[in-house]
Design a protein around this motif. Structure first.
Motif, PDB file in Angstrom:
ATOM      1  N   ILE A   1       3.608   7.364   5.445  1.00  0.00           N
ATOM      2  CA  ILE A   1       5.007   7.124   5.827  1.00  0.00           C
ATOM      3  C   ILE A   1       5.384   8.050   6.963  1.00  0.00           C
ATOM      4  N   SER A   2       6.360   7.639   7.714  1.00  0.00           N
ATOM      5  CA  SER A   2       6.980   8.540   8.692  1.00  0.00           C
ATOM      6  C   SER A   2       8.479   8.345   8.568  1.00  0.00           C
ATOM      7  N   ARG A   3       9.198   9.445   8.396  1.00  0.00           N
ATOM      8  CA  ARG A   3      10.653   9.338   8.292  1.00  0.00           C
ATOM      9  C   ARG A   3      11.317   9.600   9.643  1.00  0.00           C
ATOM     10  N   ASN A   4      10.507   9.881  10.647  1.00  0.00           N
ATOM     11  CA  ASN A   4      11.103  10.243  11.935  1.00  0.00           C
ATOM     12  C   ASN A   4      10.197   9.768  13.079  1.00  0.00           C
ATOM     13  N   PHE A   5       9.904   8.482  13.062  1.00  0.00           N
ATOM     14  CA  PHE A   5       9.056   7.888  14.101  1.00  0.00           C
ATOM     15  C   PHE A   5       9.704   8.114  15.461  1.00  0.00           C
ATOM     16  N   PHE A   6       8.909   8.426  16.450  1.00  0.00           N
ATOM     17  CA  PHE A   6       9.376   8.660  17.829  1.00  0.00           C
ATOM     18  C   PHE A   6      10.424   9.771  17.912  1.00  0.00           C
ATOM     19  N   ASN A   7      10.455  10.669  16.954  1.00  0.00           N
ATOM     20  CA  ASN A   7      11.448  11.752  16.924  1.00  0.00           C
ATOM     21  C   ASN A   7      12.882  11.220  16.993  1.00  0.00           C
ATOM     22  N   SER A   8      13.119  10.033  16.477  1.00  0.00           N
ATOM     23  CA  SER A   8      14.474   9.486  16.608  1.00  0.00           C
ATOM     24  C   SER A   8      14.878   8.700  15.358  1.00  0.00           C
ATOM     25  N   LEU A   9      14.431   9.164  14.191  1.00  0.00           N
ATOM     26  CA  LEU A   9      14.876   8.657  12.894  1.00  0.00           C
ATOM     27  C   LEU A   9      14.426   7.231  12.570  1.00  0.00           C
ATOM     28  N   HIS A  10      13.513   6.655  13.358  1.00  0.00           N
ATOM     29  CA  HIS A  10      12.903   5.392  12.950  1.00  0.00           C
ATOM     30  C   HIS A  10      12.022   5.693  11.734  1.00  0.00           C
ATOM     31  N   ARG A  11      11.919   4.734  10.808  1.00  0.00           N
ATOM     32  CA  ARG A  11      11.120   4.958   9.603  1.00  0.00           C
ATOM     33  C   ARG A  11      10.040   3.888   9.484  1.00  0.00           C
ATOM     34  N   ALA A  12       8.902   4.274   9.033  1.00  0.00           N
ATOM     35  CA  ALA A  12       7.812   3.296   8.920  1.00  0.00           C
ATOM     36  C   ALA A  12       6.899   3.679   7.773  1.00  0.00           C
ATOM     37  N   SER A  13       6.268   2.670   7.197  1.00  0.00           N
ATOM     38  CA  SER A  13       5.259   2.968   6.177  1.00  0.00           C
ATOM     39  C   SER A  13       4.195   1.873   6.177  1.00  0.00           C
ATOM     40  N   THR A  14       3.013   2.244   5.771  1.00  0.00           N
ATOM     41  CA  THR A  14       1.936   1.275   5.640  1.00  0.00           C
ATOM     42  C   THR A  14       1.040   1.697   4.490  1.00  0.00           C
ATOM     43  N   ALA A  15       0.397   0.730   3.890  1.00  0.00           N
ATOM     44  CA  ALA A  15      -0.512   1.046   2.778  1.00  0.00           C
ATOM     45  C   ALA A  15      -1.655   0.043   2.746  1.00  0.00           C
ATOM     46  N   ILE A  16      -2.820   0.521   2.375  1.00  0.00           N
ATOM     47  CA  ILE A  16      -3.967  -0.361   2.187  1.00  0.00           C
ATOM     48  C   ILE A  16      -4.638  -0.004   0.863  1.00  0.00           C
ATOM     49  N   ASP A  17      -5.177  -1.023   0.225  1.00  0.00           N
ATOM     50  CA  ASP A  17      -5.797  -0.824  -1.078  1.00  0.00           C
ATOM     51  C   ASP A  17      -7.175  -1.512  -1.051  1.00  0.00           C
ATOM     52  N   TYR A  18      -8.225  -0.714  -1.063  1.00  0.00           N
ATOM     53  CA  TYR A  18      -9.595  -1.257  -1.038  1.00  0.00           C
ATOM     54  C   TYR A  18     -10.257  -1.024  -2.388  1.00  0.00           C
ATOM     55  N   ASP A  19     -11.050  -2.001  -2.812  1.00  0.00           N
ATOM     56  CA  ASP A  19     -11.814  -1.754  -4.030  1.00  0.00           C
ATOM     57  C   ASP A  19     -13.169  -1.124  -3.664  1.00  0.00           C
ATOM     58  N   GLY A  20     -13.962  -0.846  -4.664  1.00  0.00           N
ATOM     59  CA  GLY A  20     -15.217  -0.130  -4.442  1.00  0.00           C
ATOM     60  C   GLY A  20     -16.241  -0.925  -3.640  1.00  0.00           C
ATOM     61  N   GLN A  21     -16.027  -2.253  -3.561  1.00  0.00           N
ATOM     62  CA  GLN A  21     -16.952  -3.073  -2.760  1.00  0.00           C
ATOM     63  C   GLN A  21     -16.520  -3.165  -1.306  1.00  0.00           C
ATOM     64  N   GLY A  22     -15.437  -2.470  -0.979  1.00  0.00           N
ATOM     65  CA  GLY A  22     -14.943  -2.450   0.400  1.00  0.00           C
ATOM     66  C   GLY A  22     -14.122  -3.677   0.750  1.00  0.00           C
ATOM     67  N   ILE A  23     -13.581  -4.363  -0.268  1.00  0.00           N
ATOM     68  CA  ILE A  23     -12.747  -5.555  -0.010  1.00  0.00           C
ATOM     69  C   ILE A  23     -11.276  -5.159  -0.087  1.00  0.00           C
ATOM     70  N   LEU A  24     -10.518  -5.609   0.917  1.00  0.00           N
ATOM     71  CA  LEU A  24      -9.086  -5.303   0.959  1.00  0.00           C
ATOM     72  C   LEU A  24      -8.376  -6.090  -0.138  1.00  0.00           C
ATOM     73  N   ARG A  25      -7.704  -5.388  -1.032  1.00  0.00           N
ATOM     74  CA  ARG A  25      -7.035  -6.054  -2.139  1.00  0.00           C
ATOM     75  C   ARG A  25      -5.521  -6.148  -1.951  1.00  0.00           C
ATOM     76  N   SER A  26      -4.937  -5.240  -1.197  1.00  0.00           N
ATOM     77  CA  SER A  26      -3.508  -5.377  -0.888  1.00  0.00           C
ATOM     78  C   SER A  26      -3.178  -4.508   0.313  1.00  0.00           C
ATOM     79  N   PHE A  27      -2.095  -4.864   0.975  1.00  0.00           N
ATOM     80  CA  PHE A  27      -1.602  -4.041   2.092  1.00  0.00           C
ATOM     81  C   PHE A  27      -0.118  -4.304   2.278  1.00  0.00           C
ATOM     82  N   HIS A  28       0.547  -3.392   2.920  1.00  0.00           N
ATOM     83  CA  HIS A  28       1.928  -3.646   3.344  1.00  0.00           C
ATOM     84  C   HIS A  28       2.226  -2.876   4.620  1.00  0.00           C
ATOM     85  N   VAL A  29       3.181  -3.396   5.361  1.00  0.00           N
ATOM     86  CA  VAL A  29       3.700  -2.717   6.553  1.00  0.00           C
ATOM     87  C   VAL A  29       5.214  -2.815   6.467  1.00  0.00           C
TER      88      VAL A  29
END
Lengths: 210, 390
Positions: free
Chosen positions: B137-165
């Motif tokens: 997460i970033s609560r201060n993107f570009f030093n101007s209070l923009h907020r962003a988050s991303t997440a990825i979830d991989y299983d042990g076989q290296g397959i993407l099981r979930s993500f968000h932006v």
């Protein structure tokens, strides 16, 4: 050998401990007996800066019984809101928990007497303190943010959770440090012991004079 | 007549005193120390605190509280001093960065490692390899209070099981409007309890704060179950898309550990596809502090599309802090039970999960190490096979 080192260490640390101690005295000057604990010498540098910041400053002083390390009931509480007027070079009393009449404090001394000194005069507490003495925890919080505004700040942070960022915004949020705090433990001696000491001192002085 | 005159004079005096209390200050200089998260120029522009501007203590107090409400600083203190020119004042703003996030852009993150044992034959029935979920997460993107988050979830076989932006446009704390957008996709078969009726979601909406921690939300929502993709719940409605209107209320602060309190929300998605396919969403959560630094959280989420389908997830989580370990990293163990079900026409899925985990944080990162036992519906694979049959 180890005992010598221990004593040496104690001697080294003793002056620092003494400086951190609060001023505590039994007061008979008024009609009623009271125990006075002054925290003015224990103010941190940041607390002093806040007092002279030129903004409304809230102080919360409380004294509690200590039983071992367990905090017990409240013995004394005082809340003040003051503002240092840098143009007039004086303190303005904006709010005091006990609602005294003063609204202008000419000096730092007047401010400390009113807001940075616990004046324990409750009869039930005094009887216990005078007969047995006690370990007391003294805490002073000085802040530029009133309790009401602290609630507002918390609400704003909560409202920023309401978007799709939700917990991701706040789950990294540390604790807000809204006040500068000082907390220490003091041993209040029984009144009889204090009187004995005073009598002993007077006796010594009398003997010296004699 | 004399009485009226006395009252008028009294009122004039009172008004005069009121003005004196709210004295105007002419700023000679503004110094900001202790942080590089918000540049001085940005602060001067946003707070209108430039040399030469006239302000009152009330305005400065409001500015200080707004800075505290950004979530970027642990402490914000203002100090006034007499300026070099008579009648002018210098303002010094002392900031202390919130140590929960690091760097000028206020980064934070979490890493979750999960070892799971599934009862489903499709998932192997044995100990599956470790899966890893990384969030930033970033609560201060570009030093101007923009907020962003991303997440990825991989299983042990290296397959993407979930993500968000997700992205949030800047708001200063006391401003009552914010705009956020989020896109997410979850593998329905392998992360069944992380979805609710749909495998892929996109949302963008405004949030308008009301009184008592309540806000009104409206915007657009698109929920999808794309055929021939694993980010979908097979056999369920394929699309729910349209304007979304909702109400949200919460008095819990969801920091590392949630404070005691409640949350509830309800929203409606007015489908543009078919009028009888209106989507209804509800959510309720309640957290109670228990003895010895432990808490209990109960949560329920529900979604229905028209009257034909419904989905719900419910969870109960107990968390206990561990004072025996390093108190700075605030470690805790938790035990969580999750149950979920989805129903559409004759199709019904059901799953549950028990999770035992350890959480702690250090240098802006949260670590979550968990062991789970899951029972996921085998019918999902069968439905996939039927749906994709040539």
């Amino acid at each position: 050998m180890s005992m010598r080192y221990f004593l040496l260490l104690m001697l080294l640390f003793a002056p620092q401990l003494a400086r951190a101690e609060l001023k505590l005295r039994w007061d008979h000057s008024k009609e009623k007996l009271s125990l006075r604990i002054s925290v003015v010498d224990s103010l941190t540098e940041q607390q002093k800066k806040l007092i002279y910041s030129g903004f409304s400053t809230f102080s919360h002083l409380e004294v509690r019984w200590l039983d071992g390390d367990i905090r017990r009931s409240l013995v004394y509480i005082s809340e003040c809101t003051i503002k240092f007027d840098m143009w007039e070079d004086k303190f303005e009393l904006l709010h005091f928990l006990e609602r005294r009449k003063e609204n202008s404090l000419q000096s730092f001394q007047q401010y400390t007497d009113l807001c940075l000194q616990a004046d324990i005069s409750n009869q039930a507490n005094l009887v216990l303190l005078a007969s047995q003495g006690a370990r007391l925890e003294v805490r002073l919080d000085i802040s530029q943010v009133s309790n009401e505004f602290a609630q507002d700040v918390r609400s704003w942070l909560i409202q920023q959770q309401s978007g799709v960022m939700r917990g991701l915004f706040s789950h990294m949020l540390g604790d807000l440090k809204l006040s500068e705090s000082m907390q220490t433990v003091v041993q209040a001696p029984p009144l009889i012991l204090e009187q004995d000491k005073r009598m002993q001192r007077q006796g010594v002085k009398g003997a010296n004079r004699g | 007549m004399l009485k009226i005159l006395c009252i008028l004079i009294g009122l004039i005096f009172l008004t005069g005193f009121g003005q004196a209390a709210d004295r105007q200050l002419l700023l000679e200089k503004v110094d900001v120390t202790g942080s590089i998260r918000l540049p001085t120029a940005f602060l001067e522009r946003e707070l209108h605190l430039e040399a030469g501007s006239q302000v009152t203590e009330e305005q400065l107090t409001a500015d200080r509280n707004r800075l505290l409400g950004t979530g970027l600083f642990q402490s914000v203190q203002f100090f006034l001093q007499k300026g070099q020119n008579p009648g002018q004042a210098r303002l010094r703003i002392e900031l202390v960065d919130d140590p929960g996030v690091f760097g000028a852009w206020a980064w934070g993150g979490s890493l979750g490692l999960t070892q799971d044992q599934s009862n489903s034959e499709n998932l192997g029935g044995e100990f599956n390899p470790l899966s890893a979920k990384l969030q930033l997460i970033s609560r201060n993107f570009f030093n101007s209070l923009h907020r962003a988050s991303t997440a990825i979830d991989y299983d042990g076989q290296g397959i993407l099981r979930s993500f968000h932006v997700a992205y949030g446009f800047p708001r200063f704390a006391k401003e009552s409007v914010q705009f956020d957008a989020r896109m997410e996709a979850v593998d329905a078969q392998m992360r069944y309890l992380d979805i609710l009726g749909f495998g892929s979601r996109g949302q963008a909406y405004w949030t308008f704060d009301q009184n008592h921690n309540t806000s009104i939300q409206y915007g657009l929502a698109i929920y999808l179950n794309n055929r021939e993709q694993r980010f979908s719940l097979p056999g369920f409605p394929q699309t729910l898309a349209g304007p979304k209107i909702g109400l949200h209320s919460e008095n819990r602060l969801l920091s590392f550990r949630p404070s005691a309190g409640y949350a509830y929300s309800a929203s409606v998605i007015l489908s543009t596809h078919r009028l009888d396919e209106i989507g209804y969403e509800v959510e309720g959560a309640w957290t109670e502090s228990l003895f010895a630094s432990s808490s209990l959280t109960a949560q329920v989420q529900g979604l229905s599309v028209g009257l034909e389908s419904y989905s719900y997830r419910s969870s109960l989580r107990w968390e206990q802090s561990l004072p025996i370990l390093d108190p700075v990293s605030d470690p805790s163990i938790y035990l969580q039970f999750i149950h979920g079900s989805d129903r559409y026409k004759d199709l019904r899925y059901q799953g549950h999960e028990a999770r035992l985990g350890l959480r702690f944080h250090s240098a802006g990162l949260i670590a979550d190490i968990a062991f789970t036992m899951r029972t996921f519906p085998d019918q999902i694979q069968e439905a996939f096979d039927q749906e994709y049959e040539p």
